[in-house]
Write an enzyme that holds these catalytic residues in place. Structure first.
Site, PDB file in Angstrom:
ATOM      1  N   ASP A 131       0.909  -1.142   0.000  1.00 41.99           N
ATOM      2  CA  ASP A 131       0.000   0.000   0.000  1.00 41.99           C
ATOM      3  C   ASP A 131       0.944   1.186   0.000  1.00 41.99           C
ATOM      4  OD1 ASP A 131      -1.404   2.285   0.841  1.00 41.99           O
ATOM      5  OD2 ASP A 131      -2.998   1.008   1.608  1.00 41.99           O
ATOM      6  N   HIS A 132       1.064   1.873  -1.128  1.00 43.32           N
ATOM      7  CA  HIS A 132       2.168   2.834  -1.217  1.00 43.32           C
ATOM      8  C   HIS A 132       2.024   3.998  -0.237  1.00 43.32           C
ATOM      9  CE1 HIS A 132      -0.451   5.144  -3.976  1.00 43.32           C
ATOM     10  NE2 HIS A 132       0.335   6.173  -3.744  1.00 43.32           N
TER      11      HIS A 132
ATOM     12  N   HIS B 169      -5.732   2.791   1.162  1.00 40.30           N
ATOM     13  CA  HIS B 169      -5.033   3.975   1.662  1.00 40.30           C
ATOM     14  C   HIS B 169      -5.744   4.646   2.851  1.00 40.30           C
ATOM     15  CE1 HIS B 169      -2.904   3.223  -1.928  1.00 40.30           C
ATOM     16  NE2 HIS B 169      -3.603   3.968  -2.752  1.00 40.30           N
TER      17      HIS B 169
HETATM   18  C1  BG6 Z   1      -3.578   4.652  -6.286  1.00 36.74           C
HETATM   19  C2  BG6 Z   1      -4.934   4.711  -6.920  1.00 36.74           C
HETATM   20  O1  BG6 Z   1      -3.490   3.589  -5.399  1.00 36.74           O
HETATM   21  O2  BG6 Z   1      -3.330   5.875  -5.585  1.00 36.74           O
HETATM   22  C3  BG6 Z   1      -5.046   5.894  -7.861  1.00 36.74           C
HETATM   23  O3  BG6 Z   1      -5.169   3.511  -7.649  1.00 36.74           O
HETATM   24  C4  BG6 Z   1      -4.676   7.174  -7.128  1.00 36.74           C
HETATM   25  O4  BG6 Z   1      -6.360   5.995  -8.389  1.00 36.74           O
HETATM   26  C5  BG6 Z   1      -3.349   7.030  -6.409  1.00 36.74           C
HETATM   27  O5  BG6 Z   1      -4.610   8.208  -8.092  1.00 36.74           O
HETATM   28  C6  BG6 Z   1      -3.077   8.237  -5.528  1.00 36.74           C
HETATM   29  O6  BG6 Z   1      -1.776   8.161  -5.021  1.00 36.74           O
HETATM   30  P1  BG6 Z   1      -0.982   9.478  -4.593  1.00 36.74           P
HETATM   31  O7  BG6 Z   1       0.323   8.956  -4.100  1.00 36.74           O
HETATM   32  O8  BG6 Z   1      -0.873  10.340  -5.809  1.00 36.74           O
HETATM   33  O9  BG6 Z   1      -1.799  10.122  -3.518  1.00 36.74           O
END
Ligand code: BG6
Length: 490
Positions: A178-179, A241
């Site tokens: 989960d980044h 997230h």
């Molecule tokens: C991803 C989603 O996990 O996270 C995308 O699939 C989203 O739809 C993205 O745009 C948002 O990540 P960040 O790091 O730009 O907040």
């Protein structure tokens, strides 16, 4: 800056090596880590994909991707030349296991080093790739497998993936990404809560009135519209997230940063989430979808136009009143919202403390505003605490909120590494603390599945909102019903 130590020599195989994630995120992240000396000269990054490409052709693609995806001034010829020596290409169709000759040839005879398979592919291929690795005897004791989200589309499909991977890899070898957990400011939440004694006594129902979590994006779904239409905001952002943010915010203090200590506390929060029944879903959740509008003075198309006019019941915005049924949080609503094509890219957690119990400022009693802690996750990462202060002057006694404001960029003055830089290094180091354990993923799906089922039973509609706004009007109503409002700065 924290000291950077090279990771052990490794072979990292990226399935989906020509795909968007590899080009936009993984290779730029590895490029930066290599530039900082964290990758040993013998380490190899092996891109695996269906395409019949030679190594030079693949390197040309990577160079182009780096030039367009790195920030201005970050592409450096010498760093690229060194980085290119680490990169290899192997043609391997995920489903044709007996044709993985190039990959087998590259990996055979080098079983004594860390070996990572990164599955940057559709989740429907996860099981079959794991099987292919097993059939080709490419799994060693030092093997790890990384799974990109989405991990399924509901509890059942997530379980199927977990079962299939579990047949080939032990749980300690599985890294579910989960980044958001790799973002500096998300980790800073741990520093804020557990590196300071100031907040912990206040981090509970006796001091906090409500918590608001916003993850807003100004981008639309763009080229991912077909994928996105099968998913929607709840599955794409909330299940992973936003749930992780709720967990890190609300969990009990773990005994250490040990991989299981933190995850054991997060799972307790997930298990304490109050299910949302069909009778409540209309007042506790909002679904929205953008229509055309303007962002930064530019006209942008609506979602249905992007879908080429096809019919859809997918939400691009969701807001939910989340309740955590435990001693610490009972009665404290967590209002969470996320959406595409909102006013601007902006993610934050706002903690609204209780009103003062009694105002000694009778004439201005309505001026005493509750204290607010604003944790800005992106952009302009930082923390802001608003307190009441007296307006200077010999006249009356006027109060107004003023902010103690800390901007991390100004304080630390360093580049914020992308989440993938941190996460890839953690996989290579063998530390799964920042990854989701199987039980976490499944508990989050269970709660989200309940909401989807309630939406279906109650036939909850998706409301329109104009691109460039903060979502449908019902999003304000969600808080208004409780006598509250979103605490946003504009
Ligand atoms: C991803 C989603 O996990 O996270 C995308 O699939 C989203 O739809 C993205 O745009 C948002 O990540 P960040 O790091 O730009 O907040």
């Amino acid at each position: 800056m924290a000291q950077l130590v090279p990771v052990e020599t490794f072979d990292l195989v990226i399935f989906g090596g020509t795909g968007d994630l590899a080009m936009r995120k993984l290779l730029p992240a590895l490029y930066h880590r290599d530039g900082d000396g964290q990758i040993t000269p013998d380490s190899r990054i092996i891109a695996a994909s269906r395409g019949e490409l030679g190594r030079d052709e693949y390197l040309a693609l990577v160079e182009e991707a780096l030039r367009s995806n790195l920030a201005d001034g970050e592409f450096d010829e010498a760093t690229w030349r060194t980085f290119a020596t680490r990169i290899h290409y192997a043609q391997a169709d995920a489903t044709e296991h007996d044709q993985w000759g190039q990959l087998v040839e590259l990996l055979n005879g080098v079983a004594d080093r860390v070996r990572v398979a990164y599955l940057a592919t559709a989740p429907s291929l996860f099981g079959t790739i794991a099987q292919g690795l097993s059939q080709n005897q490419l799994i060693t004791d030092a093997s790890r497998i990384v799974l990109e989200k989405p991990l399924g589309r509901d509890l059942e499909s997530a379980r199927e993936i977990n079962e299939a991977i579990g047949k080939c890899f032990a749980e300690h070898q599985i890294y579910r990404i989960d980044h958001y957990l790799g973002k500096e400011t998300v980790q800073n939440l741990l520093a804020l809560r557990f590196g300071n004694s100031l907040f912990e006594p206040l981090w509970r129902r006796s001091a906090i009135d409500n918590v608001q979590i916003t993850v807003a994006e100004d981008l639309g779904v763009g080229g991912r519209v077909e994928f996105y239409d099968r998913v929607g905001a709840l599955r794409d952002m909330v299940q992973n997230h936003l749930m992780q943010l709720v967990c890190l915010f609300a969990m009990e203090p773990p005994s250490s940063l040990d991989q299981n200590a933190v995850r054991d506390e997060k799972i307790k929060v997930l298990r304490s989430l109050k299910p949302i029944s069909p009778a409540e879903v209309g007042t506790c959740t909002v679904r929205g979808r953008y229509t055309s509008g303007a962002i930064d003075d530019e006209t942008v198309p609506g979602y249905i136009e992007e879908l080429a006019g096809a019919d859809s019941s997918t939400e691009t915005f969701v807001a939910i009143k989340v309740e955590i049924e435990n001693w610490r949080w009972s009665g404290v609503p967590f209002y969470i919202r996320t959406g595409k094509r909102l006013n601007r890219k902006h993610s934050e957690i706002v903690v609204q403390f209780q009103d003062v119990p009694h105002s000694i400022f009778p004439e201005q009693q309505f001026n005493v505003k509750p204290n607010m802690l604003r944790i800005r996750l992106q952009p302009d990462e930082g923390v802001q605490l608003s307190i009441m202060a007296k307006e200077p002057g010999p006249g009356g006694f006027d109060l107004r909120p003023v902010a103690l404001d800390l901007s991390f960029a100004e304080t630390f003055g360093v580049r914020y590494p992308d989440a993938y830089e941190r996460l890839l290094m953690e996989v290579l180091r063998g530390n799964p603390a920042l990854f989701m354990r199987r039980d976490e993923v499944e508990a989050a799906w269970e709660w989200v599945d309940g909401i989807i089922a309630s939406w279906e039973t109650s036939k909850q509609k998706v409301e329109s909102y104009v691109a460039g706004t903060w979502g449908p009007s019902s999003s304000s109503l969600l808080l208004d019903r409780d006598g509250r409002a979103w605490n946003q700065e504009d």
